[in-house]
Design a protein around this motif. Structure first.
Motif, PDB file in Angstrom:
ATOM      1  N   ALA A  71      11.988  -6.706 -33.501  1.00  0.00           N
ATOM      2  CA  ALA A  71      12.056  -6.151 -34.745  1.00  0.00           C
ATOM      3  C   ALA A  71      13.110  -5.083 -34.555  1.00  0.00           C
ATOM      4  O   ALA A  71      13.142  -4.390 -33.553  1.00  0.00           O
ATOM      5  CB  ALA A  71      10.838  -5.631 -35.361  1.00  0.00           C
ATOM      6  N   SER A 111      11.763 -12.089 -42.258  1.00  0.00           N
ATOM      7  CA  SER A 111      11.426 -10.772 -41.460  1.00  0.00           C
ATOM      8  C   SER A 111       9.734 -10.207 -41.922  1.00  0.00           C
ATOM      9  O   SER A 111       9.354  -9.872 -41.059  1.00  0.00           O
ATOM     10  CB  SER A 111      12.414  -9.689 -41.792  1.00  0.00           C
ATOM     11  OG  SER A 111      13.631  -9.899 -40.711  1.00  0.00           O
ATOM     12  N   GLY A 148       8.755  -5.506 -43.348  1.00  0.00           N
ATOM     13  CA  GLY A 148       9.774  -6.438 -42.913  1.00  0.00           C
ATOM     14  C   GLY A 148      10.853  -6.891 -43.789  1.00  0.00           C
ATOM     15  O   GLY A 148      11.955  -7.285 -43.241  1.00  0.00           O
ATOM     16  N   PHE A 154      14.346  -8.287 -38.541  1.00  0.00           N
ATOM     17  CA  PHE A 154      13.971  -9.183 -37.382  1.00  0.00           C
ATOM     18  C   PHE A 154      15.085 -10.152 -36.723  1.00  0.00           C
ATOM     19  O   PHE A 154      15.948 -10.461 -37.597  1.00  0.00           O
ATOM     20  CB  PHE A 154      12.528  -9.953 -37.167  1.00  0.00           C
ATOM     21  CG  PHE A 154      11.312  -9.499 -37.267  1.00  0.00           C
ATOM     22  CD1 PHE A 154      10.458  -9.501 -36.334  1.00  0.00           C
ATOM     23  CD2 PHE A 154      11.115  -8.204 -38.384  1.00  0.00           C
ATOM     24  CE1 PHE A 154       9.253  -9.041 -36.098  1.00  0.00           C
ATOM     25  CE2 PHE A 154       9.703  -7.642 -38.069  1.00  0.00           C
ATOM     26  CZ  PHE A 154       8.858  -8.043 -36.981  1.00  0.00           C
TER      27      PHE A 154
END
Length: 166
Positions: A71, A111, A148, A154
């Motif tokens: 990440a 992500s 995310g 990510f």
């Protein structure tokens, strides 16, 4: 909904020095001390063209494909993240193992899913990451997914075809 505490920016000064200290473990051939939770990324500076290094936490590993997921805690403005977007052919080192890989930025939805999975696997580390990045989450899957999806991209490091491990 995650509450934004303050925008975190990449470390500077002494804090930056502390964040970069693990690089020296790898340079001294002691990277194995970092275990499999961290990797050393060798990437190319998009402006300088020079080799750069960063130690990143492994947020997941697909043993079937040998793909590592990380990440970008400081978001898409992190220097290493911007560099791999321009030159995705990089090398990583996990412990004593070196791999030539291609870095692929995951979609926002992917992500978000990876952030939820990371929070399930490492709940304390996920909370710490959020605080470090200036966010407060309530611990729900929805909050982690939003983080995310909207703030913490990510990256998948996938071994290049025919690349041998060192």
């Amino acid at each position: 909904m995650p509450e934004k505490v303050q925008e975190a920016s990449p470390p500077t000064g002494f804090t930056r020095l502390m964040f970069r200290a693990p690089i020296w473990l790898y340079r001294l051939h002691l990277g194995w001390l970092m275990g499999r939770r961290f990797l050393l990324l060798h990437h190319v500076g998009r402006k300088s063209g020079q080799t750069r290094q960063a130690v990143l936490e492994v947020a997941g590993h697909d043993k079937t494909t040998n793909t590592y997921f990380v990440a970008s805690g400081f978001g898409p403005q992190a220097q290493w993240y911007q560099n791999i977007r321009q030159t995705p052919e990089v090398m990583i080192q996990v412990g004593r193992k070196k791999l030539t890989v291609t870095a692929v930025a995951l979609s926002p939805v992917e992500s978000g899913q990876k952030m939820v999975a990371y929070a399930h696997q490492h709940p304390k580390a996920a909370q710490s990451l959020m605080r470090l990045c200036g966010y407060h989450v309530d611990g729900t899957d929805e909050d982690y997914f939003i983080m995310g999806r909207d703030h913490i991209p990510f990256v998948a490091f996938t071994p290049q075809e025919g690349a041998a491990e060192n």
